[in-house]
Design an enzyme around this catalytic site. Structure first.
Site, short mmCIF file in Angstrom:
data_model
loop_
_atom_site.label_atom_id
_atom_site.label_comp_id
_atom_site.label_asym_id
_atom_site.label_seq_id
_atom_site.Cartn_x
_atom_site.Cartn_y
_atom_site.Cartn_z
N TRP A 131 0.80 -1.22 0.00
CA TRP A 131 0.00 0.00 0.00
C TRP A 131 0.84 1.27 0.00
O TRP A 131 0.35 2.33 -0.38
CB TRP A 131 -0.92 0.03 1.23
N ASN A 132 2.09 1.21 0.46
CA ASN A 132 2.82 2.46 0.71
C ASN A 132 3.25 3.16 -0.58
O ASN A 132 3.29 4.40 -0.63
CB ASN A 132 4.01 2.22 1.63
N PRO A 156 -4.00 -5.97 -4.89
CA PRO A 156 -3.47 -4.80 -4.21
C PRO A 156 -3.69 -4.94 -2.71
O PRO A 156 -4.54 -5.72 -2.27
CB PRO A 156 -4.30 -3.64 -4.78
N GLU A 158 -5.24 -4.33 0.78
CA GLU A 158 -6.59 -3.91 1.14
C GLU A 158 -6.64 -2.44 1.53
O GLU A 158 -7.71 -1.83 1.54
CB GLU A 158 -7.14 -4.78 2.28
N GLY A 206 5.90 -6.93 1.21
CA GLY A 206 5.28 -6.74 2.52
C GLY A 206 6.25 -7.08 3.63
O GLY A 206 7.47 -6.92 3.49
N GLU A 228 9.89 -9.09 -1.70
CA GLU A 228 10.44 -7.76 -1.40
C GLU A 228 9.91 -7.38 -0.02
O GLU A 228 8.76 -7.01 0.14
CB GLU A 228 9.99 -6.75 -2.46
N CYS A 262 9.98 1.09 2.83
CA CYS A 262 10.87 0.00 3.22
C CYS A 262 12.33 0.43 3.22
O CYS A 262 13.15 -0.13 3.94
CB CYS A 262 10.66 -1.21 2.32
#
Length: 457
Positions: A131-132, A156, A158, A206, A228, A262
């Site tokens: 999401w980021n 994608p 949520e 994630g 990733e 990240c």
């Protein structure tokens, strides 16, 4: 499924989730469609993805507003993400055909025998995205996958499903067949079911905890797996710097997107000779950062997308640091306003065992420690289970190289940080993941080689 605006906590939309029971049917349709998609010429697939790029440019303002609404990213940073998407698309469009081209083996051909390597698509891949940076993270997977002839089942996050659906609409409008790219909407249960399907590759972005579960789930099937994952990325500021300039650069690397990256700087080590001066300069920079509504131009720090859970995690890190003797120089609390805001927080005199220096923060908080020299800095930077990025700030490039060459990280930064290039592989070590996106390696990830031995009759 409710779509929550993290700037207000209000429900802004509701979506119908994809039922787990639908997934086998979706996979069967993708398998059938992928065969004809792969038979299209590379130039035809290229033209379709180029149309997708044009549509992104055309709809950029609407796409940015949607991203800001559901993720809480400041509108200027949403525009930055969409602008930054374009050179990534350009790189893939320019280079994918060369990676598809069969290659003869030097020195192996004779009058009667030829040896060559051909490259074929994997088939159908599952892409569980984040999401980021949904445009960056998603396009790193689905664009080269589609260009090289694969079909994609795309989930994608949520937390960014409206953006995921917008991506699907643009791809279909550009000419990608609906069964070749399918967006599935839902939470963890759907994601877990998706990676259990009989797909030919799983590509996940994630957390390490989820990535490990996925690795364990797909291991018996021996399919292509790319993870990733997160990071606890360090920066070391040597005593050979312009202190004010280094403080400004590292502050941006730590707090951009409210630290929800990240590759955000998550811990800072500063040479003891400049430690007090750096702290003053760094705090001064952080206090300049404007926190406010993400819809307003000029806002730098927006809310935390993951809501109450993220706020509590940061509060726990602050409490743990203070208990162990750290100084909170600024911030340290939830902001008293609607939505999920946390003050930009600087923790000085941080110690190795503190949670703020060990656990992924993924928020606007940073721990800073003093070190007596380069060897101490190297040891501290290496003290992590992650291996995504590391940065060194110095006017002596050889000094930086000596440190960074010793660190098991996928990306090494000298006098910069929190940077990704389409020309370079994005890859992690240890708990930061396996495999590479971006660069030509990120195109090869969606291809499998076939060795041809041709003896002429």
């Amino acid at each position: 499924m409710k779509v929550i605006n993290p700037a207000s906590g209000e429900v802004v939309d509701t979506l119908t989730e994809t039922a787990v029971s639908e997934l086998p049917t979706l996979l069967a349709a993708a398998r059938l469609a992928q065969k004809s998609w792969a038979k299209r010429s590379p130039s035809e697939r290229k033209a379709i993805l180029a149309k997708f790029r044009a549509l992104v440019v055309e709809r950029k303002e609407q796409l940015a507003q949607t991203l800001t609404l559901e993720v809480g990213k400041p509108i200027a940073q949403s525009h930055n993400e969409l602008n930054g998407l374009l050179p990534r698309l350009d790189f893939f469009l320019e280079h994918f055909e060369a990676e598809l081209t069969p290659r003869g083996v030097l020195g192996a051909a004779t009058d009667s025998l030829e040896e060559r390597i051909a490259f074929e698509p994997l088939g159908v891949v599952a892409n569980v995205s984040a999401w980021n940076y949904p445009y960056f993270v998603g396009s790193n997977v689905f664009v080269p996958a589609l260009l090289t002839g694969n079909a994609v089942l795309y989930k994608p996050s949520e937390l960014s499903s409206l953006t995921g659906l917008a991506i699907a609409r643009l791809l279909h409008e550009a000419g990608v067949p609906k069964d070749v790219f399918q967006a599935v909407i839902g939470g963890r249960e759907l994601g877990a079911a998706l990676v259990q399907l009989d797909v030919d590759g799983v590509f996940f972005t994630g957390s390490y905890a989820t990535g490990r579960k996925i690795a364990e789930a797909v291991a018996p099937r021996m399919i292509r797996l790319q993870l990733e994952l997160g990071g606890k990325d360090p920066a070391y500021v040597t005593d050979e710097v312009d202190v004010a300039a280094a403080a400004a650069a590292v502050a941006d690397g730590a707090f951009y997107n409210a630290g929800q990256s990240c590759c955000a700087v998550e811990r800072i080590y500063v040479h003891e000779r400049i430690y007090p001066e750096f702290l003053d300069a760094f705090v001064a920079e952080v206090k300049k950062l404007k926190l406010g509504s993400p819809a307003e131009e000029g806002t730098y720090l927006g809310p935390l997308c993951r809501g109450e859970a993220a706020l509590q995690a940061l509060a726990d890190q602050v409490a743990d640091a203070e208990k162990q003797g750290a100084r909170v120089l600024t911030g340290g609390r939830r902001v008293d306003r609607p939505g999920y805001y946390f003050e930009p927080t600087v923790v000085a005199d941080a110690k190795p065992g503190m949670r703020v220096m060990k656990e992924e923060s993924f928020g606007p908080i940073i721990g800073i420690a003093s070190v007596p020299g380069d060897q101490a800095a190297l040891a501290a930077m290496a003290d992590t289970e992650y291996g995504l990025t590391a940065a060194v700030y110095t006017t002596n490039e050889a000094r930086a190289a000596q440190i960074l060459e010793e660190l098991p990280v996928g990306s090494a930064y000298v006098n910069c940080c929190d940077r990704v290039s389409p020309r370079l592989p994005w890859t992690g070590r240890k708990h930061s993941g396996i495999g590479s996106t971006l660069s030509t390696l990120g195109i090869q990830a969606f291809l499998q080689p076939k060795a041809w031995h041709i003896r002429r009759a």
